[in-house]
Design a protein around this motif. Sequence first.
Motif, mmCIF file in Angstrom:
data_model
loop_
_atom_site.group_PDB
_atom_site.id
_atom_site.type_symbol
_atom_site.label_atom_id
_atom_site.label_comp_id
_atom_site.label_asym_id
_atom_site.label_seq_id
_atom_site.Cartn_x
_atom_site.Cartn_y
_atom_site.Cartn_z
ATOM 1 N N UNK A 1 0.809 -1.199 0.000
ATOM 2 C CA UNK A 1 0.000 0.000 0.000
ATOM 3 C C UNK A 1 0.848 1.257 0.000
ATOM 4 N N UNK B 1 2.424 2.525 -3.370
ATOM 5 C CA UNK B 1 1.487 2.947 -4.407
ATOM 6 C C UNK B 1 0.997 4.368 -4.117
ATOM 7 N N UNK C 1 -1.248 7.793 -3.826
ATOM 8 C CA UNK C 1 -2.595 7.991 -3.264
ATOM 9 C C UNK C 1 -3.687 7.819 -4.307
ATOM 10 N N UNK D 1 -3.803 6.057 -6.936
ATOM 11 C CA UNK D 1 -4.035 4.665 -7.294
ATOM 12 C C UNK D 1 -4.694 3.903 -6.150
ATOM 13 N N UNK D 2 -4.311 4.262 -4.934
ATOM 14 C CA UNK D 2 -4.950 3.623 -3.786
ATOM 15 C C UNK D 2 -6.445 3.934 -3.774
ATOM 16 N N UNK D 3 -6.773 5.164 -4.158
ATOM 17 C CA UNK D 3 -8.182 5.524 -4.241
ATOM 18 C C UNK D 3 -8.900 4.659 -5.285
ATOM 19 N N UNK D 4 -8.204 4.352 -6.358
ATOM 20 C CA UNK D 4 -8.798 3.485 -7.379
ATOM 21 C C UNK D 4 -9.083 2.096 -6.819
ATOM 22 N N UNK D 5 -8.118 1.583 -6.056
ATOM 23 C CA UNK D 5 -8.310 0.279 -5.431
ATOM 24 C C UNK D 5 -9.520 0.287 -4.512
ATOM 25 N N UNK D 6 -9.602 1.317 -3.693
ATOM 26 C CA UNK D 6 -10.748 1.468 -2.796
ATOM 27 C C UNK D 6 -12.046 1.482 -3.586
ATOM 28 N N UNK E 1 -12.701 0.384 -6.636
ATOM 29 C CA UNK E 1 -13.004 -0.921 -7.223
ATOM 30 C C UNK E 1 -13.613 -1.862 -6.201
ATOM 31 N N UNK E 2 -12.956 -1.961 -5.065
ATOM 32 C CA UNK E 2 -13.412 -2.894 -4.044
ATOM 33 C C UNK E 2 -14.821 -2.531 -3.580
ATOM 34 N N UNK E 3 -15.050 -1.255 -3.345
ATOM 35 C CA UNK E 3 -16.368 -0.842 -2.875
ATOM 36 C C UNK E 3 -17.444 -1.107 -3.916
ATOM 37 N N UNK F 1 -17.432 -3.432 -6.163
ATOM 38 C CA UNK F 1 -17.677 -4.872 -6.246
ATOM 39 C C UNK F 1 -18.648 -5.319 -5.154
#
Lengths: 119, 119
Positions: free
Chosen positions: B8, B11, B13, B15-20, B22-24, B26
């Motif tokens: 984490x 990476x 910020x 991109x981390x927001x993108x991960x968040x 995506x996960x949310x 899903x």
Amino acid sequence: MEKVKCRRETVPLKQRMLGLKDAMELFAGKWKFSILLNLNEYGEMRFKDLLETTTGISPKVLSKELNDLEQNLMITRTVMNTKPVTVSYAITEYALHAEPVISALIDFGLTHRETIKRR
Amino acid sequence: MEKVKCRRETVPLKQRMLGLKDAMELFAGKWKFSILLNLNEYGEMRFKDLLETTTGISPKVLSKELNDLEQNLMITRTVMNTKPVTVSYAITEYALHAEPVISALIDFGLTHRETIKRR
DNA sequence: CGGCATCCACTTAGATACTG
DNA sequence: CAGTATCTAAGTGGATGCCG
């Protein structure tokens, strides 16, 4: 999905679903994480600051998001005695409890993003 | 929110927001977790089974949820050669990656529920 | 059995303008 | 500055009916 551990396995499925539901409702919406991460990064911020750093949000929506977060003890709202009034928002100690959630979401989200991309 | 660890922090910020995000996305909606937990608990299930165990869901919505989950590799959909056709759903190995997320959400949600209740 | 099509109700988000 | 008021647009969920 492997066997869950610690307190999670002492709690019946129905109740775990309630926990899941609560957590998801708290973090639902496009802006909550962005606001929390900003407050965490920059410390105290005023309404205007958040309006600028949270790209694309409208004042009405920001106002609602901040209220939600305050109701859930994730941030504090402080009215300063200035003219005109300024209001300062800050993340709470309690919000630290959400860090494992955010970390897990980021980890999973990033991995998942790569997995789906190369599918 | 303390310093993040491992991948984490490597990476940025954004991109981390993108991960968040995506996960949310899903896991958003009222039913995804319920379906996954049911499949995890009971193994293979047919459409009808899920319609019954997922209390309150309509066939249209269940269909959509199952499609979402399949697109995201969380479940498999198998059409059986019977008459009339039966379709069997099962959770994937890949879905194990979501276990830390679910655990973290449950832990936080349960604690938060108590905190808010006694406020 | 396992859905999709249609229609409707409701909630949410955004844009914009205005106020204490 | 820090919001609220108003209106509209869009997404989502539920109910029902039909079909292979």
